[in-house]
Design an enzyme around this catalytic site. Sequence first.
Site, PDB file in Angstrom:
ATOM      1  N   SER A 131       0.813  -1.205   0.000  1.00  0.00           N
ATOM      2  CA  SER A 131       0.000   0.000   0.000  1.00  0.00           C
ATOM      3  C   SER A 131       0.856   1.269   0.000  1.00  0.00           C
ATOM      4  CB  SER A 131      -0.959  -0.043   1.200  1.00  0.00           C
ATOM      5  OG  SER A 131      -1.940   0.958   1.116  1.00  0.00           O
ATOM      6  N   HIS A 154      -2.608  -1.069  -4.811  1.00  0.00           N
ATOM      7  CA  HIS A 154      -4.062  -0.956  -4.948  1.00  0.00           C
ATOM      8  C   HIS A 154      -4.470   0.501  -4.835  1.00  0.00           C
ATOM      9  CE1 HIS A 154      -4.802  -0.056  -0.693  1.00  0.00           C
ATOM     10  NE2 HIS A 154      -3.905  -0.985  -0.407  1.00  0.00           N
TER      11      HIS A 154
END
Length: 254
Positions: A131, A154
């Site tokens: 992340s 993501h």
Amino acid sequence: MNKETGRSAANQEAEMPPVQPDSEKKTAAVTEAIQQLGQTAVPTPGESNVYCLTIIGQIEGHLVLPPQNKTTKYEHLIPQLVAAEQNPRIEGLLIILNTVGGDVEAGLAIAEMIASLSKPTVTVVIGGGHSIGVPIAVASDFSFIAESATMTIHPIRMTGLVIGVPQTFEYIEKMQERVVRFVTAHSRIPEDTFKELMFKTGELNRDIGTAVGGNDAVKYGLIDGIGGIGEGLSKLNTLIESRRNVQPAGGITQ
């Protein structure tokens, strides 16, 4: 010496607190540093010219996370980075990452600070750099990833109350672009490839994005090479030596 004088001297010796040896004081200071910062020492003049900074667990931002969460607090890292930059004895920084991500702005703040350091920096991703850990991993002069490590790419997500959907979507979209610009500017991955990995479906359960392994991270140009602590320190020493050679011997130049 009479009995009264002897008793008085004995009482004074008994009342005096025991002197704590220097070794015990140093041990207590190291223990406190580990508890508060996760570090064995803050950047101070010492034998090593390399400062090791660890970023583990979840990156904590403006909100305090529950006590059962393993966190890295950005308000702890920022003073350490400033101290390392100011300390003339510290010639390079080795950043070790094993993080699940966390607060986006806090992660970007840490990444920007690492990227703006004048001293050589090397990051090593062990376990995971997921992340918002991705921008931190690529912020250094050179990056390594363990072959068994992974990086999850993501889109930005948020939880909690949403008051205005269009306004919130616009804010998230702009924040997303900040992350994309930073990662592509500090690595060799093309913007189209990074966005393709970010919005890919089917790679993650109930989500969109991609879990990239160590070899794939290097293949995509996200990370510079496969390696661990040994390779990281070797590369950092090379960068330090190169910086020494290009610096002027002394005096003020214009």
